[in-house]
Scaffold this motif. Sequence first.
Motif, short mmCIF file in Angstrom:
data_model
loop_
_atom_site.label_atom_id
_atom_site.label_comp_id
_atom_site.label_asym_id
_atom_site.label_seq_id
_atom_site.Cartn_x
_atom_site.Cartn_y
_atom_site.Cartn_z
N TRP A 212 38.99 41.77 34.68
CA TRP A 212 39.47 41.26 35.97
C TRP A 212 38.51 41.70 37.07
O TRP A 212 37.61 42.50 36.83
CB TRP A 212 40.90 41.72 36.26
N HIS B 113 42.25 40.13 41.66
CA HIS B 113 43.39 40.83 42.24
C HIS B 113 42.90 41.71 43.39
O HIS B 113 42.08 42.62 43.18
CB HIS B 113 44.08 41.72 41.19
N PRO C 273 46.38 45.56 37.00
CA PRO C 273 46.42 44.87 35.71
C PRO C 273 46.00 45.76 34.54
O PRO C 273 46.34 45.50 33.40
CB PRO C 273 45.43 43.71 35.88
N SER D 205 43.41 51.89 36.14
CA SER D 205 42.46 50.87 35.70
C SER D 205 41.59 51.42 34.57
O SER D 205 41.51 52.63 34.36
CB SER D 205 41.57 50.42 36.85
#
Length: 689
Positions: free
Chosen positions: A581, A610, A646, A675
């Motif tokens: 991401w 994001h 995420p 993360s």
Amino acid sequence: MAYNPQRALELLRVGSGIPNARFREGQEDAIRAVVAGAQRLLVVQKTGWGKSFVYFIAIKLLREAGQGPALLISPLLSLMRNQIAAAQRMGVRAATIHSDNQDDWPDVEARLNRNEVDILLISPERLANEHFRSRVLAGVASRIALLVVDEAHCISDWGHDFRPHYRLLERIVRTLPSNLRLLATTATANNRVMDDLRTVLGPDLAVSHGDLNRPSLTLQSIRLPGQAERLAWLAEQLPNLPGSGIVYTLTVRDAGQVADWLRSRGLRVAAYTGETGERRPELEQALLDNRVKALVATTALGMGFDKPDLAFVIHYQTPGSVVAYYQQVGRAGRALDTAYGVLLSGREENDINDFFIASAFPTAHEVETVLAALEQHPGGLSVPELEALVNLSRGRIQKTMDLLSLESPAPIAKQGARWQLTAARLGQGFWERAKRLTELRRAEQQQMQDYVSLESGHMEFLIRALDGEAGLIQPPRLPPLPTTASVDLVREAIAFLRRTSLPIEPRKQWPTGGLPQFEVAGNIGLNRRAEPGRCLCVWGDAGWGDLVRQGKYRDHHFSDDLVTACVGLVATWHPEPMPTWVTCIPSLRHPDLVPDLARRLAKALGLPFHAVLEKTAERPAQKTMANSSQQAHNLDGSLDIRQALPGGPVLLVDDMVDSRWTLTVAAWLLRRHGSGPVWPLALALTGHD
């Protein structure tokens, strides 16, 4: 004492390795003047004339007559290997003391005390070292038979920003006995420099001035504004030039980039800069042996390097003065009938030289800031401690300290690692000299631009600019080189510039004192640290730099071409594990600029975007923070994450990077909130982030 001409000639032949060598015009006269006349002599002779033979033969004759050792002061000890080898062949016992051979100092000191050193070579910075002055110089001062000042033009104000410690010589020379032999040597000294040298070395200074004309050199100047044009020109012309040579650049980064480009075109070249370190002797020898076509060098390969059959010297950009240019181009063709000296001129050179001129002296604000901080701390402050207290870069702090400490009397003094105020106050003469020298450098810069504009008469221009007698100048012996580059090669050079990228090394430690609001200090743990990142280009540079600048300040939108370039960069880089991401650095001043870039990049990479990072406090722009410590503390508590992440590896996007603190803090926050590895990617390396 009597001069022995037969012994002097014998030493020349042994030292040069040439059995039938003869003295060049003026060489023996200079040796005789030093040995027999015991006078102060300035030798101004072009590069390759053999100035080092004058002082090595003179000291050998003096030592054989029972005189004391010689002291030689030179900024070029690391480049005097071949001269020292010649001295050793003559039986001259030479020793050096400089910052790179500290392990040898005790042995050198012991040999000096036993009178086993004929000539001690030091850098001008040693004169500011208390240990050297009290433990070494004081022990031999009364026995010194000859003081040699190499590259004496650095005594002049011209050299203040090259090796400012040459200013200490003025104080030392004033204390010397009037009958002490003194020899100063240089390849370039116009009338202004000569006046400065007489002021420092004495009005009775005798001068041996040689002819400045270099008939073997075919000089040419060519304007090629773009870097890609000059890269293409070099790739096209270097293979056709005979022999080997030097390509000079103004910056370390340009030296590396030009060398990389030429190697990509199949040419055997190497970069040689102040960062080359221990490989310097190896690269010098490769050029001496013609095992490379060229060294792409900064001024680190300058005065003191001796290769008589150098076939060409090419400048990638215009130096800031005729003195500097004549020194450098004069390395070519000393033992050849013909050689090229070509000056390429590009649009960035004025910005680079403007920076050198503007940064040569501290500003009044910088001086006031540093002195005020020292006044608040009577026990003194180290440079790192000053960096944490004042909004100045470490380089500007160090420049301020160096130049103020060389004043007489000096307003500051160093005790160990700390600087303290003295009772003296900075005199107005400091500012008058700074103003005069800045104006002088501007005039010299314009003089070089006048040289670039010449279509002919280049040698005559240089000689007159150096206040020499031009006399009869022979026409160039070689045909001029082409003034344009192949269109196809220019396209390939542009593609090369756009393929390059720069590493973003992760910071491993928080600044001194930590970041109190984030409650962090000391080392940054591996699981909280950014991964090694990549930067597309240098701000405003050839390749992508101009496009980044246009997007930031003109269009307020980064072009699709930059997005495509970043996609290509990620593909070439291929970080492992690959990001799953994308996120970006937020900004309250430009809330949409970087997020828009990051969204488009994420879409092109087929990854979700994001916006998880938030700017929680308005702070001064990072570009207003002048050093790393100030930049780090400016960020303390100003970023946060207020939503779930995420997870997985993430590509962290920003537009500008330099200090890396913004990326460091953002990566720490991302890792702390769960993360995976954080891979920074930025468009441009700049002076701030």
